[in-house]
Scaffold this motif. Structure first.
Motif, mmCIF file in Angstrom:
data_model
loop_
_atom_site.group_PDB
_atom_site.id
_atom_site.type_symbol
_atom_site.label_atom_id
_atom_site.label_comp_id
_atom_site.label_asym_id
_atom_site.label_seq_id
_atom_site.Cartn_x
_atom_site.Cartn_y
_atom_site.Cartn_z
ATOM 1 N N GLY A 15 -16.822 -0.199 -5.724
ATOM 2 C CA GLY A 15 -16.199 -0.735 -4.512
ATOM 3 C C GLY A 15 -15.195 0.227 -3.909
ATOM 4 O O GLY A 15 -15.120 0.386 -2.688
ATOM 5 N N HIS A 16 -14.426 0.883 -4.768
ATOM 6 C CA HIS A 16 -13.464 1.866 -4.284
ATOM 7 C C HIS A 16 -14.163 3.099 -3.731
ATOM 8 O O HIS A 16 -13.710 3.694 -2.759
ATOM 9 C CB HIS A 16 -12.493 2.260 -5.390
ATOM 10 N N LYS A 18 -17.069 3.095 -2.204
ATOM 11 C CA LYS A 18 -17.615 2.713 -0.897
ATOM 12 C C LYS A 18 -16.538 2.642 0.170
ATOM 13 O O LYS A 18 -16.780 2.998 1.321
ATOM 14 C CB LYS A 18 -18.347 1.376 -0.999
ATOM 15 N N SER A 19 -15.343 2.172 -0.207
ATOM 16 C CA SER A 19 -14.270 2.019 0.776
ATOM 17 C C SER A 19 -13.399 3.261 0.912
ATOM 18 O O SER A 19 -12.512 3.310 1.773
ATOM 19 C CB SER A 19 -13.384 0.825 0.396
ATOM 20 N N GLY A 20 -13.628 4.268 0.056
ATOM 21 C CA GLY A 20 -12.812 5.482 0.115
ATOM 22 C C GLY A 20 -11.460 5.330 -0.538
ATOM 23 O O GLY A 20 -10.580 6.177 -0.364
ATOM 24 N N THR A 21 -11.273 4.257 -1.302
ATOM 25 C CA THR A 21 -10.022 4.031 -2.023
ATOM 26 C C THR A 21 -9.998 4.897 -3.272
ATOM 27 O O THR A 21 -10.972 4.906 -4.023
ATOM 28 C CB THR A 21 -9.888 2.552 -2.424
ATOM 29 N N ALA A 47 -2.537 -2.831 -3.617
ATOM 30 C CA ALA A 47 -1.512 -1.943 -3.054
ATOM 31 C C ALA A 47 -2.141 -0.597 -2.712
ATOM 32 O O ALA A 47 -2.756 0.048 -3.564
ATOM 33 C CB ALA A 47 -0.367 -1.767 -4.037
ATOM 34 N N SER A 48 -1.972 -0.152 -1.481
ATOM 35 C CA SER A 48 -2.670 1.045 -1.018
ATOM 36 C C SER A 48 -2.226 2.327 -1.714
ATOM 37 O O SER A 48 -2.988 3.288 -1.772
ATOM 38 C CB SER A 48 -2.486 1.202 0.496
ATOM 39 N N LEU A 49 -1.019 2.376 -2.240
ATOM 40 C CA LEU A 49 -0.512 3.592 -2.884
ATOM 41 C C LEU A 49 -0.314 3.418 -4.382
ATOM 42 O O LEU A 49 0.438 4.170 -5.006
ATOM 43 C CB LEU A 49 0.804 4.022 -2.223
ATOM 44 N N SER A 50 -1.016 2.460 -4.973
ATOM 45 C CA SER A 50 -0.788 2.182 -6.392
ATOM 46 C C SER A 50 -1.197 3.333 -7.297
ATOM 47 O O SER A 50 -0.698 3.451 -8.410
ATOM 48 C CB SER A 50 -1.499 0.901 -6.813
#
Length: 74
Positions: A15-16, A18-21, A47-50
């Protein structure tokens, strides 16, 4: 110190990917004198910066445990 073999790994979930996370889990190992430390932080997916927080957490606790081991555990 004895002959220790240490390894660590992180894996970015599908999932990350695919989303670029970025991968938000961090591991760290270090040997300092007679102390070997392995740390793991599971970053908060919400959290976006975790991934930065997980890095700081593993570095901070590893350094503390390595430098203060006798005082913490003896």
């Amino acid at each position: 110190m004895n002959d220790w073999h240490l390894a660590s790994a992180e894996s970015q979930g599908v999932g990350h990917q695919k989303s670029g996370t970025p991968c938000q889990d961090k591991t760290l190992f270090q040997v300092s004198g007679d102390v070997a430390v392995i740390a793991l932080a599971d970053g908060a997916g919400s959290a976006s910066l975790s991934h930065f927080g997980a890095t700081v957490a593993t570095e901070t606790i590893s350094n503390l445990l390595a430098s203060e081991f006798d005082g913490l555990y003896m």
